[in-house]
Design a protein around this motif. Structure first.
Motif, short mmCIF file in Angstrom:
data_model
loop_
_atom_site.label_atom_id
_atom_site.label_comp_id
_atom_site.label_asym_id
_atom_site.label_seq_id
_atom_site.Cartn_x
_atom_site.Cartn_y
_atom_site.Cartn_z
N LEU A 124 151.91 46.18 10.37
CA LEU A 124 151.61 44.81 9.95
C LEU A 124 152.17 44.53 8.56
CD1 LEU A 124 147.92 44.46 11.24
CD2 LEU A 124 149.97 43.40 12.22
N ARG A 125 151.99 45.47 7.66
CA ARG A 125 152.51 45.27 6.30
C ARG A 125 154.03 45.20 6.30
NH1 ARG A 125 148.87 42.72 4.32
NH2 ARG A 125 147.17 43.66 3.15
N ALA A 126 154.65 46.04 7.12
CA ALA A 126 156.13 46.04 7.17
C ALA A 126 156.64 44.70 7.70
CB ALA A 126 156.61 47.19 8.06
N ILE A 127 155.95 44.17 8.70
CA ILE A 127 156.36 42.87 9.26
C ILE A 127 156.23 41.80 8.18
CG2 ILE A 127 155.65 41.04 10.86
CD1 ILE A 127 154.94 43.29 12.87
N GLN A 128 155.12 41.82 7.46
CA GLN A 128 154.93 40.79 6.42
C GLN A 128 156.01 40.90 5.33
OE1 GLN A 128 150.57 41.16 5.56
NE2 GLN A 128 150.56 38.98 6.07
N GLN A 129 156.37 42.15 5.01
CA GLN A 129 157.41 42.32 3.99
C GLN A 129 158.75 41.75 4.46
OE1 GLN A 129 157.18 46.50 3.10
NE2 GLN A 129 155.27 46.23 1.96
N ARG A 130 159.02 41.93 5.75
CA ARG A 130 160.31 41.45 6.28
C ARG A 130 160.29 39.96 6.61
NH1 ARG A 130 160.17 46.03 9.42
NH2 ARG A 130 159.66 44.82 11.26
N HIS A 131 159.18 39.49 7.16
CA HIS A 131 159.18 38.12 7.72
C HIS A 131 158.21 37.17 7.02
CE1 HIS A 131 161.60 39.57 11.06
NE2 HIS A 131 160.79 40.61 11.15
N GLY A 132 157.50 37.63 6.04
CA GLY A 132 156.63 36.73 5.29
C GLY A 132 155.17 36.85 5.66
N ARG A 133 154.37 36.35 4.77
CA ARG A 133 152.90 36.44 4.89
C ARG A 133 152.38 35.81 6.19
NH1 ARG A 133 149.30 32.71 2.85
NH2 ARG A 133 151.04 31.60 1.91
N GLU A 134 153.03 34.73 6.63
CA GLU A 134 152.50 33.99 7.78
C GLU A 134 153.02 34.51 9.12
OE1 GLU A 134 153.23 29.86 7.06
OE2 GLU A 134 152.23 29.90 5.13
N PHE B 6 156.97 34.56 14.27
CA PHE B 6 155.65 35.20 14.36
C PHE B 6 155.83 36.55 15.04
CE2 PHE B 6 151.35 35.69 16.21
CZ PHE B 6 150.59 35.48 15.08
N LYS B 7 155.44 37.63 14.36
CA LYS B 7 155.87 38.96 14.83
C LYS B 7 154.75 39.96 15.08
CE LYS B 7 160.40 38.44 14.37
NZ LYS B 7 161.32 38.63 15.50
N GLY B 8 153.55 39.69 14.57
CA GLY B 8 152.48 40.68 14.71
C GLY B 8 151.16 40.02 15.04
N LEU B 9 150.39 40.63 15.97
CA LEU B 9 149.14 40.01 16.41
C LEU B 9 148.08 41.08 16.68
CD1 LEU B 9 147.73 37.36 17.34
CD2 LEU B 9 148.71 37.74 19.61
N TYR B 10 146.88 40.82 16.17
CA TYR B 10 145.72 41.69 16.41
C TYR B 10 144.78 40.93 17.33
CZ TYR B 10 141.19 43.91 15.11
OH TYR B 10 139.94 44.51 15.11
N VAL B 11 144.56 41.44 18.54
CA VAL B 11 143.73 40.75 19.54
C VAL B 11 142.49 41.59 19.83
CG1 VAL B 11 143.64 39.76 21.85
CG2 VAL B 11 145.81 39.82 20.62
N GLN B 12 141.33 41.04 19.52
CA GLN B 12 140.10 41.77 19.79
C GLN B 12 139.40 41.16 21.01
OE1 GLN B 12 136.27 41.38 17.41
NE2 GLN B 12 136.88 43.41 16.76
N GLY B 13 139.26 41.95 22.06
CA GLY B 13 138.43 41.56 23.20
C GLY B 13 138.85 40.29 23.91
N GLU B 14 140.12 40.09 24.06
CA GLU B 14 140.60 38.86 24.70
C GLU B 14 141.82 39.19 25.54
OE1 GLU B 14 140.38 35.36 26.02
OE2 GLU B 14 138.89 36.24 24.72
N ASP B 15 141.95 38.53 26.69
CA ASP B 15 143.08 38.84 27.56
C ASP B 15 143.93 37.60 27.77
OD1 ASP B 15 144.86 40.02 29.21
OD2 ASP B 15 143.46 40.50 30.82
N ILE B 16 144.68 37.28 26.73
CA ILE B 16 145.46 36.05 26.75
C ILE B 16 146.55 36.06 27.83
CG2 ILE B 16 145.07 35.23 24.40
CD1 ILE B 16 147.33 36.87 23.41
N ALA B 17 147.02 37.24 28.21
CA ALA B 17 148.09 37.30 29.22
C ALA B 17 147.59 36.83 30.57
CB ALA B 17 148.63 38.72 29.32
N GLN B 18 146.30 36.99 30.82
CA GLN B 18 145.76 36.53 32.10
C GLN B 18 145.12 35.15 32.00
OE1 GLN B 18 143.19 39.30 34.20
NE2 GLN B 18 142.53 37.72 35.62
N SER B 19 144.47 34.88 30.87
CA SER B 19 143.64 33.67 30.83
C SER B 19 144.39 32.44 30.33
CB SER B 19 142.41 33.91 29.95
OG SER B 19 142.79 34.14 28.61
#
Lengths: 88, 957
Positions: free
Chosen positions: B327-337, B637-650
């Motif tokens: 996550l930190r590496a992505i932010q360094q390369r692509h920005g905070r957002e 947008f390059k990094g995502l933390y998903v807790q307890g959710e199944d967006i690929a199905q829902s």
């Protein structure tokens, strides 16, 4: 035009279509649309739609064009009284 | 017994209707005063005197069949049954005389003469009221023998996967039959035959599985013998301790006793003290808990460089460090957002709060969203704009005071079954029902209901319908002028009144749009407008539209115009889908709002969080889930933390979601199973079920309920601990030793939660927010005196037709929904015996549409939309209007969301799941997406197996 921008254009036009009936005229509607975008859109989304208006803007309806120029990016101000002053 | 509240106590008969009159009597020399209408049995129980009983229970009306509760009353002849005898002033009751004792022994002797004497090996041993009563009355002999005719060889019905019906042990007390009628409202059971031949029968003498039984378990719970018994108890034996906790399925939020042997759940028994469910439950909450120990559970963290590589099992420390570095590496390369997080409506308030805090404080942006985005985000927008608070206004119990009940775009018997039972009880008492839904939902089939009206509108025309209803209210003088004058903003009201009075909003003008006859609309508006108490309940059939937010505001307008706000029996009631939808919204999951719906641009509110958290918080909103997908595909947008959710199905338009997930450089999924989203992940963090952690859920009535840990987390950590570790690894310190401390922080920063604490929750059982100095024990009914915004605000609700329209290529409208036995994406219920009822999603279509296409029940149908194509089996069903087809999305391979589109609510981006233009035609093979899905699923399952450590053998349920 990428898919992200296409979605943003569709969203903005849809917002205007739904808020226009609540306003007295296009200018007032534009204030409502601008407020909505300020309150709910991310910085990157705002930047893209502003850039699109400045470079092309043909797929946006008139209210959105008026609205987008009012969308500033940066610190948001107190918008609570804006809606009342814009409505019919 | 580890009870946290007083154990359930049965007072024999229900409390009478509220009355101001009190009656005084004496029971066994104990003076007692009780409300008029109380039974002698209940009065005695209230005085601490337990009269023996078998057919009586305080959740059922008195029946008077067993006669075991006979007493003597001075001045009265014989031995009246105390359950059916109301108290009278000055009554002198004797419960323990010699004649009464003799009578009771005789009764018990007769029962036992036709009952197996296998107590030591009986599964009810230790929990059998018949056994208890035999002991209480002092039964010492059975003089009649077993030679005569009896029922001891009666056949067992084991058809239901969760309980058995052993007729040989039945005493025909009718408690099960009455529970099915009075508690559940299904009327699936009856007493068949007369006299000696009397027996409990399911349906028309069918097996339980073939009958109308919905497996709610009310009959099992009330059975005083082993006749109806959970198979889990037959297998394991009686539980030895229990813990009160909250169900993790739907938004009703039922309280349960998790009845345990050590750390094994033996059964879940609905908790009588639960304010949302009063001791009732459904097939999911009561029985479908076996997923918690299913062999598919993830038990160790795993990482991989790319999604075509095998998973590598690692320690928690390695997995967290890997995730943080990425996550930190992505932010360094692509920005905070360039990164963000998604919280879950299935997780606790405390876990949800921590994930959004992690995003805002450690990621340094507001790219946090929740699955409420795709269900009730329009509720938040619409109710806040009109009533000033993003929440339902009532308690569930409030429905018992409603005279006209309007159900819009909801199917409570399937999606909120325990509330539906309560609603049905009110309908049997005489309340009028109005259903606004394209489908003829089961609520319309409520046995013994009174008047009902069905307005089967075309999908996508909700706003036209609500405007037409409001038009009639205004033009026929049905407004509550006094309420409007005192409680609503005048200018907004006058604007709205002028708008809604226009002829274009009349039922006649909108008939061609809605497809509903103007007369029926006028009749419904008059019924609601004239009702003493009119209550509106709505579901995703309101919110999941391009005008979801407008419709919510339209509902609020109608309630304001008729004064149906601010007291018992009325209100605007969103029925939340998942267990903690309300809570996940309350906890600041949305990208524009901090906890407690405080906008990120509000410098005062933001300042409080900044001071407490020790960081600067971005004052611009972040990305919503659909915006994250778009940004991922376009590369920002390059990094995502998903807790307890199944967006690929829902989430809608599966191909689009898959493209977005596939474009991420780092996807971190925290879940209990390898769900569809996890198949695209680089870090897999094992989650914990509701049985394995402490916390709180907030149900659809704003009720905060405690979730209590009954077993250790399978992978060693509760979900909130994982988020804490990730924050610390990212360099943002989090230090909590228990979720109670997280709740203390929430209370410190969120005005509506200011008075909430675990100590208070343990003391009160539950709290409906707001809970603060003004309302220290919470607020059951909102807006009684004023709105959070002062005056209620009418909104202009112009009907704007959706752009998702039928044409020659796509002539049908698809709408999606849920069924009783499965839950959401099915990750939990598909791993239980609930599969027995629904092992595949089907496409339902009207007989007319089937006939014109030559379709028969069971045919494979290809369904094509502007977004994609999938194949499902056909079920011909006239519940829908012609031109409307319906399916569910409980099975990932169905690809229901392959065909739903990007169309969404104008204000919130909530997807328009309820309107997709489609065509259906007979086909002979799965769609190309389904074939690709199958191959990908096989690949990912294999990659998981390669990385997995051998799992210990565990039982399945």
């Amino acid at each position: 035009m990428n898919g992200e921008l296409q979605h943003l254009i569709a969203m903005a036009n849809q917002i205007a279509a739904n808020l226009r009936p609540a306003a007295a005229d296009d200018a007032a509607a534009a204030e409502l649309v601008a407020k909505h975008i300020r309150l709910f859109w991310a910085r990157s989304m705002k930047a893209q739609i502003i850039d699109y208006v400045q470079t092309d803007g043909t797929e946006l309806n008139q209210v959105v064009k008026l609205a987008v120029v009012r969308v500033g990016i940066g610190s948001l101000t107190d918008l609570t009284n804006l809606e009342a002053t814009c409505q019919k | 017994m580890l009870h946290y509240h007083e154990p359930d106590r049965d007072y024999g008969t229900p409390a009478p209707a509220a009355t101001a009159n009190t009656v005084s009597l004496v029971v066994d020399a104990v003076a007692v005063s009780v409300p008029e209408g109380t039974s002698v049995l209940r009065a005695a129980a209230l005085a601490g005197i337990n009269i023996p009983k078998l057919c009586a229970s305080d959740n059922l009306e008195a029946f008077g069949s067993c006669r075991l509760c006979a007493v003597q009353i001075e001045g009265k002849r014989g031995y009246p049954a105390s359950c059916t005898t109301p108290v009278e002033d000055g009554m002198q009751v004797s419960t323990q005389t010699e004649p009464v004792a003799r009578l009771r022994r005789n009764i018990m002797e007769l029962y036992i003469s036709d009952h197996p004497l296998d107590c030591l090996t009986c599964p009810a041993n230790g929990d059998c009221e018949l056994q208890d009563m035999a002991g209480v009355v002092g039964l010492r002999e059975v003089r009649y023998g077993f030679e005569g005719a009896n029922h001891l060889q009666a056949e067992k019905d084991e058809s239901n996967p969760y309980f058995t019906f052993d007729s040989s042990k039945c005493i025909v007390c009718s408690r099960c039959v009455r529970a099915c009628e009075e508690v559940q409202g299904t009327f699936a059971l009856t007493i068949d035959g007369r006299g000696f031949d009397s027996k409990v029968a399911a349906g028309d003498n069918e097996s339980f599985m073939d009958s109308e039984c919905v497996s709610c378990g009310a009959c099992v719970q009330t059975c005083p013998t082993a006749t109806l018994m959970e198979k889990s108890v037959i297998d394991a034996g009686q539980p030895e301790h229990s813990v009160v906790t909250t169900c993790a399925y739907c938004g009703v939020g039922c309280s349960f006793e998790a009845q345990m042997q050590g750390d094994q759940v033996v059964r879940m028994v609905p908790y009588k003290g639960g304010a949302a469910n009063h001791g009732h439950s459904c097939v999911k909450g009561r029985f479908a808990f076996g997923y918690a120990t299913h062999r598919d559970r993830l038990r160790t963290p795993m990482i991989r460089e790319a999604i075509d590589q095998p998973w590598q099992a690692v320690s928690w420390e390695e997995a967290i460090a890997f995730a943080a570095d990425r996550l930190r590496a992505i932010q360094q390369r692509h920005g905070r957002e360039s990164i963000g997080g998604i919280t879950s409506s299935r997780c606790t308030n405390e876990e949800t709060y921590l994930v959004q805090k992690l995003v805002r404080a450690a990621f340094g942006n507001n790219n946090t969203d929740t699955c409420a985005r795709v269900c009730h985000s329009p509720t938040g927008y619409g109710l806040k704009a009109t009533l000033g608070e993003s929440a339902g206004t009532q308690t569930f119990d409030s429905v018992m005071q409603a005279d006209v009940i309007v159900v819009i775009g909801a199917n409570p018997t399937d999606a909120h079954p325990v509330f539906a039972s309560q609603l049905r009880r009110r309908l049997r008492q005489g309340a009028e029902l109005i259903v606004i839904d394209p489908r003829r939902i089961d609520l319309l089939h409520t046995p013994h209901r009174h008047k009902a009206l069905h307005l089967p509108l075309r999908p996508g025309t909700n706003v036209a319908m609500i405007n037409a209803l409001a038009h009639v209210v205004v033009n026929e003088g049905l407004e509550d002028s006094a309420f409007i004058a005192s409680r609503c903003e005048t200018e907004a009201y006058q604007r709205w009144r002028a708008f809604i009075s226009e002829p274009c909003h009349s039922p006649e003008a909108l008939e061609s749009a809605t497809g509903v006859a103007a007369d029926a609309v006028r009749e419904a508006a008059r019924a609601y407008g004239r009702a003493r108490n009119g209550a509106i309940y709505y579901g995703l059939g309101v919110t999941e539209h391009s005008q979801g937010s407008t419709m919510v505001m339209g509902i609020a307008n109608l309630a304001l115009a008729t004064g149906n706000i601010g007291r018992e029996g009325v209100g605007v009631n969103p029925l939340r889908g998942q267990n903690n939808v309300q809570g996940s919204c309350d906890m600041g999951s949305f990208p524009h709002e901090l906890p407690g719906y405080q906008h990120v641009s509000d410098a005062t509110a933001r300042g409080r969080f900044e001071a407490d958290w020790g960081v600067k918080i971005d004052d611009e909103p972040g990305l919503r889930i659909p915006n994250m997908f778009d940004a991922a595909i376009s590369g920002s947008f390059k990094g995502l933390y998903v807790q307890g959710e199944d967006i690929a199905q829902s989430d809608p338009n599966t191909s689009h979601v898959e493209a977005a997930l596939g474009a991420l450089e780092c996807l971190i999924v925290q879940d209990i199973f390898l769900n569809e989203t996890a198949k695209y992940a680089h870090v897999l963090l094992p989650g914990s079920t509701f049985l394995e952690k402490n916390g709180t859920f907030t149900n659809a009535e704003r009720r905060i309920n405690r979730v209590r840990k009954v077993m250790a987390p399978l992978a060693g950590k509760e979900d909130w601990e994982v988020t804490v570790d990730l924050a610390n690894a990212l360099g943002y310190p989090m230090d909590y030793s228990h979720p109670a401390e997280i709740m203390d922080e929430i209370a410190r920063l969120t005005p509506s939660f200011a008075g909430v604490s675990y100590a208070k929750l343990d003391n009160l059982g539950s709290i409906q927010w707001p809970c603060n100095d003004a309302y220290p024990e919470g607020m059951p009914i909102m807006h009684e005196r004023e709105f959070p915004i002062g005056l209620g605000k009418f909104a202009i609700t112009e009907y704007v037709a959706t752009s998702e329209r039928t044409n020659r290529k796509y002539p049908l409208l698809l709408t999606t929904g849920r069924i009783l036995s499965q839950y959401n994406v099915g990750a939990q219920t598909r791993r239980t015996a609930n599969q027995t009822w629904h092992d595949e999603d089907v496409i339902e279509l009207h007989p007319h549409d089937a006939e014109t296409r030559g379709v028969k029940d069971g045919d494979w149908l290809g369904i094509s939309s502007r977004a994609g194509h999938t194949v499902l089996r056909a079920r011909v069903n006239d519940r829908m209007l012609p031109g409307v087809v319906y399916t569910t999305f409980h099975h990932p391979g169905s690809g229901a969301n392959v065909i739903t589109t990007d169309s969404s609510d104008w204000a919130t981006n909530c997807p328009e799941y309820k309107v997709t233009a489609v065509q259906v035609e007979k086909v002979s093979q799965p769609s190309s997406w389904q074939q690709k899905f199958k191959a990908f699923d096989r690949q990912q399952t294999t990659l998981l197996q390669k990385g997995r450590r051998p799992a210990p053998e565990v039982s399945e349920g």
